[in-house]
Design a protein around this motif. Structure first.
Motif, mmCIF file in Angstrom:
data_model
loop_
_atom_site.group_PDB
_atom_site.id
_atom_site.type_symbol
_atom_site.label_atom_id
_atom_site.label_comp_id
_atom_site.label_asym_id
_atom_site.label_seq_id
_atom_site.Cartn_x
_atom_site.Cartn_y
_atom_site.Cartn_z
ATOM 1 N N ASN A 1 5.027 9.298 -19.808
ATOM 2 C CA ASN A 1 5.452 8.558 -18.613
ATOM 3 C C ASN A 1 4.279 8.047 -17.782
ATOM 4 O OD1 ASN A 1 7.880 9.404 -19.645
ATOM 5 N ND2 ASN A 1 8.533 10.510 -17.820
ATOM 6 N N GLN A 2 4.334 6.750 -17.506
ATOM 7 C CA GLN A 2 3.248 6.070 -16.804
ATOM 8 C C GLN A 2 3.383 6.119 -15.281
ATOM 9 O OE1 GLN A 2 0.660 4.895 -18.268
ATOM 10 N NE2 GLN A 2 1.186 4.256 -20.343
ATOM 11 N N ASP A 3 4.612 6.105 -14.781
ATOM 12 C CA ASP A 3 4.823 5.888 -13.347
ATOM 13 C C ASP A 3 5.372 7.122 -12.652
ATOM 14 O OD1 ASP A 3 4.096 3.269 -13.874
ATOM 15 O OD2 ASP A 3 6.168 2.560 -14.011
ATOM 16 N N GLY A 4 5.220 7.155 -11.335
ATOM 17 C CA GLY A 4 5.777 8.264 -10.568
ATOM 18 C C GLY A 4 5.450 8.147 -9.102
ATOM 19 N N ALA A 5 5.871 9.155 -8.354
ATOM 20 C CA ALA A 5 5.575 9.232 -6.926
ATOM 21 C C ALA A 5 5.473 10.698 -6.544
ATOM 22 C CB ALA A 5 6.662 8.538 -6.110
ATOM 23 N N GLY A 6 4.652 10.968 -5.539
ATOM 24 C CA GLY A 6 4.467 12.353 -5.125
ATOM 25 C C GLY A 6 3.540 12.468 -3.932
ATOM 26 N N VAL A 7 2.802 13.565 -3.887
ATOM 27 C CA VAL A 7 1.975 13.897 -2.729
ATOM 28 C C VAL A 7 0.575 14.254 -3.204
ATOM 29 C CG1 VAL A 7 1.712 15.478 -0.774
ATOM 30 C CG2 VAL A 7 3.994 14.761 -1.496
ATOM 31 N N VAL A 8 -0.442 13.721 -2.543
ATOM 32 C CA VAL A 8 -1.827 14.046 -2.895
ATOM 33 C C VAL A 8 -2.066 15.531 -2.687
ATOM 34 C CG1 VAL A 8 -4.253 13.701 -2.287
ATOM 35 C CG2 VAL A 8 -2.701 11.737 -2.391
ATOM 36 N N THR B 1 -12.522 8.014 -1.333
ATOM 37 C CA THR B 1 -12.236 7.802 0.082
ATOM 38 C C THR B 1 -10.858 7.155 0.218
ATOM 39 O OG1 THR B 1 -13.295 5.615 0.053
ATOM 40 C CG2 THR B 1 -14.675 7.517 0.667
ATOM 41 N N GLY B 2 -10.303 7.234 1.405
ATOM 42 C CA GLY B 2 -9.040 6.563 1.671
ATOM 43 C C GLY B 2 -7.808 7.401 1.423
ATOM 44 N N PHE B 3 -7.999 8.642 0.967
ATOM 45 C CA PHE B 3 -6.869 9.542 0.734
ATOM 46 C C PHE B 3 -7.127 10.874 1.426
ATOM 47 C CE2 PHE B 3 -6.565 6.701 -2.951
ATOM 48 C CZ PHE B 3 -5.219 6.350 -2.894
ATOM 49 N N TRP C 1 2.476 6.453 -4.548
ATOM 50 C CA TRP C 1 3.069 6.077 -5.829
ATOM 51 C C TRP C 1 1.938 5.852 -6.810
ATOM 52 C CZ3 TRP C 1 2.576 1.012 -7.961
ATOM 53 C CH2 TRP C 1 2.126 0.005 -7.090
ATOM 54 N N VAL C 2 2.207 6.102 -8.078
ATOM 55 C CA VAL C 2 1.160 6.027 -9.099
ATOM 56 C C VAL C 2 1.649 5.170 -10.256
ATOM 57 C CG1 VAL C 2 0.334 8.307 -8.434
ATOM 58 C CG2 VAL C 2 1.851 8.093 -10.401
ATOM 59 N N PHE C 3 0.691 4.612 -11.000
ATOM 60 C CA PHE C 3 1.033 3.750 -12.128
ATOM 61 C C PHE C 3 0.034 3.938 -13.266
ATOM 62 C CE2 PHE C 3 -1.930 1.302 -9.574
ATOM 63 C CZ PHE C 3 -2.722 0.644 -10.499
ATOM 64 N N ASN D 1 -5.448 4.101 -9.421
ATOM 65 C CA ASN D 1 -4.068 4.142 -9.914
ATOM 66 C C ASN D 1 -3.150 4.927 -8.981
ATOM 67 O OD1 ASN D 1 -5.792 3.422 -12.181
ATOM 68 N ND2 ASN D 1 -3.990 3.646 -13.455
ATOM 69 N N VAL D 2 -3.638 5.240 -7.809
ATOM 70 C CA VAL D 2 -2.879 5.968 -6.798
ATOM 71 C C VAL D 2 -2.795 5.086 -5.553
ATOM 72 C CG1 VAL D 2 -2.753 8.086 -5.419
ATOM 73 C CG2 VAL D 2 -3.730 8.155 -7.729
ATOM 74 N N VAL D 3 -1.585 4.880 -5.050
ATOM 75 C CA VAL D 3 -1.368 3.895 -3.983
ATOM 76 C C VAL D 3 -0.572 4.542 -2.849
ATOM 77 C CG1 VAL D 3 -0.628 1.539 -3.472
ATOM 78 C CG2 VAL D 3 -1.159 2.186 -5.847
ATOM 79 N N PRO D 4 -1.000 4.385 -1.608
ATOM 80 C CA PRO D 4 -0.235 4.963 -0.495
ATOM 81 C C PRO D 4 1.199 4.440 -0.466
ATOM 82 C CG PRO D 4 -2.414 4.288 0.255
ATOM 83 C CD PRO D 4 -2.256 3.749 -1.139
ATOM 84 N N LEU D 5 2.130 5.343 -0.226
ATOM 85 C CA LEU D 5 3.534 4.986 -0.099
ATOM 86 C C LEU D 5 3.826 4.776 1.388
ATOM 87 C CD1 LEU D 5 6.085 4.662 -1.873
ATOM 88 C CD2 LEU D 5 6.584 7.069 -1.424
ATOM 89 N N PRO D 6 4.270 3.588 1.770
ATOM 90 C CA PRO D 6 4.456 3.310 3.203
ATOM 91 C C PRO D 6 5.455 4.260 3.857
ATOM 92 C CG PRO D 6 4.537 1.274 1.922
ATOM 93 C CD PRO D 6 4.556 2.409 0.936
ATOM 94 N N ASP D 7 5.275 4.480 5.139
ATOM 95 C CA ASP D 7 6.207 5.303 5.909
ATOM 96 C C ASP D 7 7.616 4.747 5.771
ATOM 97 O OD1 ASP D 7 4.083 6.823 6.766
ATOM 98 O OD2 ASP D 7 3.914 5.839 8.725
ATOM 99 N N GLY D 8 8.561 5.634 5.584
ATOM 100 C CA GLY D 8 9.946 5.222 5.487
ATOM 101 C C GLY D 8 10.390 4.790 4.109
ATOM 102 N N VAL D 9 9.465 4.702 3.163
ATOM 103 C CA VAL D 9 9.802 4.322 1.789
ATOM 104 C C VAL D 9 9.921 5.596 0.958
ATOM 105 C CG1 VAL D 9 9.063 3.051 -0.258
ATOM 106 C CG2 VAL D 9 8.619 2.111 2.011
ATOM 107 N N GLY D 10 11.069 5.794 0.329
ATOM 108 C CA GLY D 10 11.327 7.031 -0.378
ATOM 109 C C GLY D 10 10.621 7.139 -1.716
ATOM 110 N N PHE D 11 10.577 8.352 -2.227
ATOM 111 C CA PHE D 11 9.933 8.586 -3.524
ATOM 112 C C PHE D 11 10.647 7.851 -4.650
ATOM 113 C CE2 PHE D 11 8.479 12.599 -1.359
ATOM 114 C CZ PHE D 11 7.121 12.288 -1.385
#
Length: 340
Positions: free
Chosen positions: A63-70, A78-80, A87-89, A110-120
């Motif tokens: 599996n290539q894609d997903g979402a979670g918590v750092v 930097t930046g995390f 979300w990841v890809f 390959n790790v991207v911040p998930l905006p506030d209010g956007v679900g996993f």
């Protein structure tokens, strides 16, 4: 940690639930605690050997894609911050570890911040499908290489197979960017999903002459075609393409060989663009992850039945069944519950 692994290609029975050590992030890496893992056709094709790739490693996690918590950050990143929702890809690209495990280590790119209010669920549904759709919508020579509100104002976009995951994302993104969106589907149930996703016009290609129906909607033709079945749709695409139209091909549904009527395409200066994310280049990937994050933050990339993309959930131990569902062509998005 719990992980799904396979050590040889084959049907879904090669997938095994195992216990593995949690990897430490290296330089430039981020470790993510996976909440949801997304399943795409590319995942079962890689697992089955249908894609022609060798394993490349003694053992793989699918599996290539997903979402979670750092969960942890490697040197030079930097930046995390630990605790960030992301979300990841392309987790399995050139690495052995996909998202069907409790923790995955990925390059920070390959790790991207998930905006506030956007679900996993939204985050895990982005990745391969939405990034592919983004690329398909940004390769036309007369339209921008980035998507934003108004960037496709005045364009007519035709999405083949609007009820699929890529088609769904293409409808949403094109509509968000201001295009008039036409899509083709095979029946009324899928038509309802495409309409829920935001398509302005839906054509049932099994109910009559699709080219005539599309030309009735867009007499001058369409500017951009997002194509899932080029072998079947080559004549249709040539019949509805506007001068200087772009036909972006991202799959080979319906056959592996494409035959083109040279004169019909030549007379409208048609441009055919084949695409696959794994070799598209870093700039295109960066554009996609930035634009998709903006669209998600704006609420333009919803998932679920009401948004035109039914969700099908499986537990981690049911990953084989999740792969089987995607391989069988289930309508909607398959997600695997990995963690809380």
């Amino acid at each position: 940690m719990k992980a799904i692994t396979y050590a040889r290609t084959g049907d879904s029975s090669v997938l095994q639930l195992t216990d593995r050590d949690v990897d430490e992030p290296g330089a430039g890496d981020v470790r993510v605690r996976v909440v949801l893992s997304g399943v795409n056709p590319t995942d079962w094709k890689r697992r089955s050997g249908a894609s022609g790739q060798s394993l490349g490693f003694p053992e793989l996690v699918p599996n290539q894609d997903g979402a979670g918590v750092v969960d942890a950050i490697g040197p030079d990143v930097t930046g995390f911050a630990v605790g960030d929702r992301v979300w990841v890809f392309m987790a399995q690209h050139q690495r052995p570890g996909g998202t069907a495990q409790e923790y995955v280590v990925l390059p920070a790119t390959n790790v991207v911040p998930l905006p506030d209010g956007v679900g996993f669920a939204v985050g895990a549904s982005l990745g391969v499908p939405a990034m592919t759709a983004h690329r398909a919508l940004t390769v036309a020579e007369d339209w921008p290489a980035r998507l934003a509100p108004g960037s496709l104002e005045g364009a007519t976009v035709l999405v083949a197979g609007g009820a699929g995951a890529v088609g769904h994302a293409a409808i949403q993104l094109a509509s968000w960017a201001g295009a008039r969106v036409i899509t083709t589907v095979s029946g009324p149930d899928k038509a309802a999903l495409a309409t829920a996703a935001g398509a302005h016009h839906v054509v049932n290609y099994k109910a009559g002459d699709a080219a005539t129906a599309i030309r009735d909607i867009a007499p001058d033709g369409v500017d951009v075609i997002v194509e899932v079945a080029p072998a079947q749709n080559a004549a249709l695409d040539a019949a509805v393409a506007k001068n200087r139209a772009s036909i972006a091909i991202y799959a080979n549904n319906g056959g592996d060989t494409l035959g083109l009527d040279i004169r019909a395409n030549m007379m409208v200066n048609a441009r055919y663009q084949f695409l696959i994310l794994y070799t598209v280049g870093e700039e295109a990937l960066r554009h996609a992850r930035e634009d998709l994050t903006a669209a998600a933050a704006a609420g333009a990339l919803g998932v679920g039945e009401d948004a035109g993309l039914p969700l099908h959930f499986f537990d981690l131990k049911e990953t084989a069944a999740a792969h089987d569902a995607v391989e069988a062509g289930v309508t909607g998005k398959v997600l695997i519950r990995v963690g809380e």
